[in-house]
Design a protein around this motif. Structure first.
Motif, PDB file in Angstrom:
ATOM      1  N   ALA A   1       0.830  -1.209   0.000  1.00  0.00           N
ATOM      2  CA  ALA A   1       0.000   0.000   0.000  1.00  0.00           C
ATOM      3  C   ALA A   1       0.860   1.253   0.000  1.00  0.00           C
ATOM      4  N   GLU A   2       0.287   2.343  -0.470  1.00  0.00           N
ATOM      5  CA  GLU A   2       0.924   3.647  -0.431  1.00  0.00           C
ATOM      6  C   GLU A   2       1.116   4.073   1.021  1.00  0.00           C
ATOM      7  N   CYS A   3       1.981   5.065   1.241  1.00  0.00           N
ATOM      8  CA  CYS A   3       2.190   5.604   2.588  1.00  0.00           C
ATOM      9  C   CYS A   3       0.873   6.122   3.158  1.00  0.00           C
ATOM     10  N   ASP A   4       0.677   5.910   4.446  1.00  0.00           N
ATOM     11  CA  ASP A   4      -0.504   6.416   5.140  1.00  0.00           C
ATOM     12  C   ASP A   4      -0.218   7.863   5.566  1.00  0.00           C
ATOM     13  N   PHE A   5      -0.923   8.811   4.949  1.00  0.00           N
ATOM     14  CA  PHE A   5      -0.698  10.219   5.241  1.00  0.00           C
ATOM     15  C   PHE A   5      -1.529  10.721   6.423  1.00  0.00           C
ATOM     16  N   GLY A   6      -2.217   9.812   7.093  1.00  0.00           N
ATOM     17  CA  GLY A   6      -2.921  10.175   8.318  1.00  0.00           C
ATOM     18  C   GLY A   6      -3.910  11.321   8.135  1.00  0.00           C
ATOM     19  N   ASP A   7      -3.782  12.353   8.965  1.00  0.00           N
ATOM     20  CA  ASP A   7      -4.712  13.479   8.939  1.00  0.00           C
ATOM     21  C   ASP A   7      -4.577  14.327   7.682  1.00  0.00           C
ATOM     22  N   TRP A   8      -3.536  14.084   6.895  1.00  0.00           N
ATOM     23  CA  TRP A   8      -3.340  14.868   5.666  1.00  0.00           C
ATOM     24  C   TRP A   8      -3.930  14.199   4.432  1.00  0.00           C
ATOM     25  N   GLU A   9      -4.544  13.037   4.637  1.00  0.00           N
ATOM     26  CA  GLU A   9      -5.150  12.331   3.507  1.00  0.00           C
ATOM     27  C   GLU A   9      -6.139  13.238   2.758  1.00  0.00           C
ATOM     28  N   ASN A  10      -6.014  13.192   1.429  1.00  0.00           N
ATOM     29  CA  ASN A  10      -6.933  13.876   0.519  1.00  0.00           C
ATOM     30  C   ASN A  10      -6.822  15.407   0.606  1.00  0.00           C
ATOM     31  N   LYS A  11      -5.732  15.902   1.167  1.00  0.00           N
ATOM     32  CA  LYS A  11      -5.518  17.346   1.239  1.00  0.00           C
ATOM     33  C   LYS A  11      -4.356  17.748   0.335  1.00  0.00           C
ATOM     34  N   THR A  12      -4.336  19.005  -0.059  1.00  0.00           N
ATOM     35  CA  THR A  12      -3.259  19.521  -0.892  1.00  0.00           C
ATOM     36  C   THR A  12      -2.231  20.240  -0.033  1.00  0.00           C
ATOM     37  N   ALA A  13      -1.065  20.516  -0.618  1.00  0.00           N
ATOM     38  CA  ALA A  13      -0.033  21.259   0.092  1.00  0.00           C
ATOM     39  C   ALA A  13      -0.523  22.653   0.466  1.00  0.00           C
ATOM     40  N   GLU A  14      -1.316  23.239  -0.400  1.00  0.00           N
ATOM     41  CA  GLU A  14      -1.838  24.576  -0.110  1.00  0.00           C
ATOM     42  C   GLU A  14      -2.740  24.555   1.118  1.00  0.00           C
ATOM     43  N   GLU A  15      -3.530  23.506   1.250  1.00  0.00           N
ATOM     44  CA  GLU A  15      -4.416  23.388   2.407  1.00  0.00           C
ATOM     45  C   GLU A  15      -3.642  23.128   3.702  1.00  0.00           C
ATOM     46  N   LEU A  16      -2.430  22.616   3.588  1.00  0.00           N
ATOM     47  CA  LEU A  16      -1.647  22.244   4.768  1.00  0.00           C
ATOM     48  C   LEU A  16      -0.555  23.241   5.109  1.00  0.00           C
ATOM     49  N   ARG A  17      -0.411  24.285   4.323  1.00  0.00           N
ATOM     50  CA  ARG A  17       0.754  25.146   4.447  1.00  0.00           C
ATOM     51  C   ARG A  17       0.861  25.862   5.790  1.00  0.00           C
ATOM     52  N   GLU A  18      -0.230  26.001   6.527  1.00  0.00           N
ATOM     53  CA  GLU A  18      -0.181  26.676   7.827  1.00  0.00           C
ATOM     54  C   GLU A  18       0.110  25.723   8.986  1.00  0.00           C
ATOM     55  N   GLU A  19       0.228  24.440   8.711  1.00  0.00           N
ATOM     56  CA  GLU A  19       0.447  23.463   9.775  1.00  0.00           C
ATOM     57  C   GLU A  19       1.943  23.263  10.021  1.00  0.00           C
ATOM     58  N   PRO A  20       2.442  23.544  11.227  1.00  0.00           N
ATOM     59  CA  PRO A  20       3.869  23.375  11.517  1.00  0.00           C
ATOM     60  C   PRO A  20       4.379  21.960  11.264  1.00  0.00           C
ATOM     61  N   ALA A  21       3.549  20.955  11.568  1.00  0.00           N
ATOM     62  CA  ALA A  21       3.982  19.566  11.368  1.00  0.00           C
ATOM     63  C   ALA A  21       4.229  19.273   9.892  1.00  0.00           C
ATOM     64  N   PHE A  22       3.463  19.909   9.018  1.00  0.00           N
ATOM     65  CA  PHE A  22       3.659  19.700   7.582  1.00  0.00           C
ATOM     66  C   PHE A  22       4.972  20.331   7.129  1.00  0.00           C
ATOM     67  N   THR A  23       5.280  21.514   7.665  1.00  0.00           N
ATOM     68  CA  THR A  23       6.547  22.164   7.358  1.00  0.00           C
ATOM     69  C   THR A  23       7.717  21.273   7.781  1.00  0.00           C
ATOM     70  N   GLU A  24       7.621  20.678   8.967  1.00  0.00           N
ATOM     71  CA  GLU A  24       8.668  19.783   9.466  1.00  0.00           C
ATOM     72  C   GLU A  24       8.779  18.540   8.585  1.00  0.00           C
ATOM     73  N   TRP A  25       7.644  18.023   8.171  1.00  0.00           N
ATOM     74  CA  TRP A  25       7.622  16.821   7.322  1.00  0.00           C
ATOM     75  C   TRP A  25       8.299  17.096   5.990  1.00  0.00           C
ATOM     76  N   MET A  26       8.003  18.256   5.396  1.00  0.00           N
ATOM     77  CA  MET A  26       8.640  18.631   4.142  1.00  0.00           C
ATOM     78  C   MET A  26      10.146  18.786   4.323  1.00  0.00           C
ATOM     79  N   ALA A  27      10.544  19.451   5.414  1.00  0.00           N
ATOM     80  CA  ALA A  27      11.971  19.680   5.665  1.00  0.00           C
ATOM     81  C   ALA A  27      12.713  18.364   5.884  1.00  0.00           C
ATOM     82  N   SER A  28      12.031  17.352   6.420  1.00  0.00           N
ATOM     83  CA  SER A  28      12.668  16.058   6.694  1.00  0.00           C
ATOM     84  C   SER A  28      12.675  15.142   5.474  1.00  0.00           C
TER      85      SER A  28
END
Length: 238
Positions: A81-108
């Motif tokens: 199966a594809e990676c489980d994106f948890g609470d970010w499932e079915n969302k776009t980067a634009e919709e997540l851009r204000e979430e600090p955890a998403f910024t950390e995930w991108m940086a990692s």
């Protein structure tokens, strides 16, 4: 000495993929344009025959396989199966851009875990466990050829973990409907846990092949939104 050939193919995009959404466990049907593109590839190029068929549990992978091999009865491998994106499932980067955890995930580079999702290391361990199980089943059943249709991240993880020549995951990226043929020699597999990457798929009668490389839509959208893993600065901000 008997060897085993596995054809690894990337699934065609679903509607959510084309919208730049993170589609891991979310079920989204193949886009109409994807179906047309795959049937066009099938008309232009040859896809190999095989004695066994496997797929990720995702509908888009099973449907991709059945479009290419209408008579197949694929075995679903949950570990593919594809990676489980948890609470970010079915969302776009634009919709997540204000979430600090998403910024950390991108940086990692995707190594940290999304909220209620999978980390990069857990994903890799799961995929490798599933692929080793697939190889073991082939050997036990005496089948010497197989097709596996799965996701871009799963495919590149398998090739980076076991493939010769050695290459990083991003170097194995390929276009939807395309993939690689690998050959497993039992003695080499048992001794060193490696396999030979011997060809790219599909192939035309004149040995031509479609353009193999493609940028992942969701990752490209996230990079546009965040640059090198960081959110865009506001006007006037240093």
């Amino acid at each position: 000495m008997k060897s085993y050939v596995i054809h690894l193919l990337r699934n065609m995009p679903c509607e959510g993929n084309l919208e730049g959404r993170y589609i891991g466990r979310t079920e989204s049907p193949l886009a109409e344009s994807s179906i047309a593109q795959l049937l066009d590839l099938k008309r232009q190029y040859n896809y190999p025959t095989a004695g066994a068929f496997y797929a990720s549990p995702s509908t888009r992978c099973v449907d991709t396989l059945r479009l290419l091999y209408p008579r197949s009865d694929p075995e679903v491998i949950l570990e593919m199966a594809e990676c489980d994106f948890g609470d970010w499932e079915n969302k776009t980067a634009e919709e997540l851009r204000e979430e600090p955890a998403f910024t950390e995930w991108m940086a990692s580079g995707g190594q940290t875990a999304p909220p209620n999702g999978e980390s990069g290391s857990v994903f890799v361990q799961r995929v490798c466990r599933g692929f080793e199980m697939l190889v073991q089943n082939l050997m036990a059943q005496g089948k010497t050829s197989a097709v596996l249709v799965t996701h871009a991240g799963v495919l590149s993880t398998i090739l980076a973990a076991y493939g010769l020549p050695r290459a990083d995951p991003f170097e194995w990226m390929c276009a939807p409907g395309c993939g690689y043929t690998v050959r497993i020699t039992p003695s080499l597999w048992m001794r060193s846990g490696v396999m030979e990457v011997v060809d790219t798929l599909p192939e035309g009668e004149d040995k031509t092949r479609p353009d193999h490389y493609v940028v992942d839509v969701a990752r490209e959208a996230a990079n546009r939104a965040y640059g090198n893993g960081q959110p865009d600065k506001e006007d006037g901000e240093e």
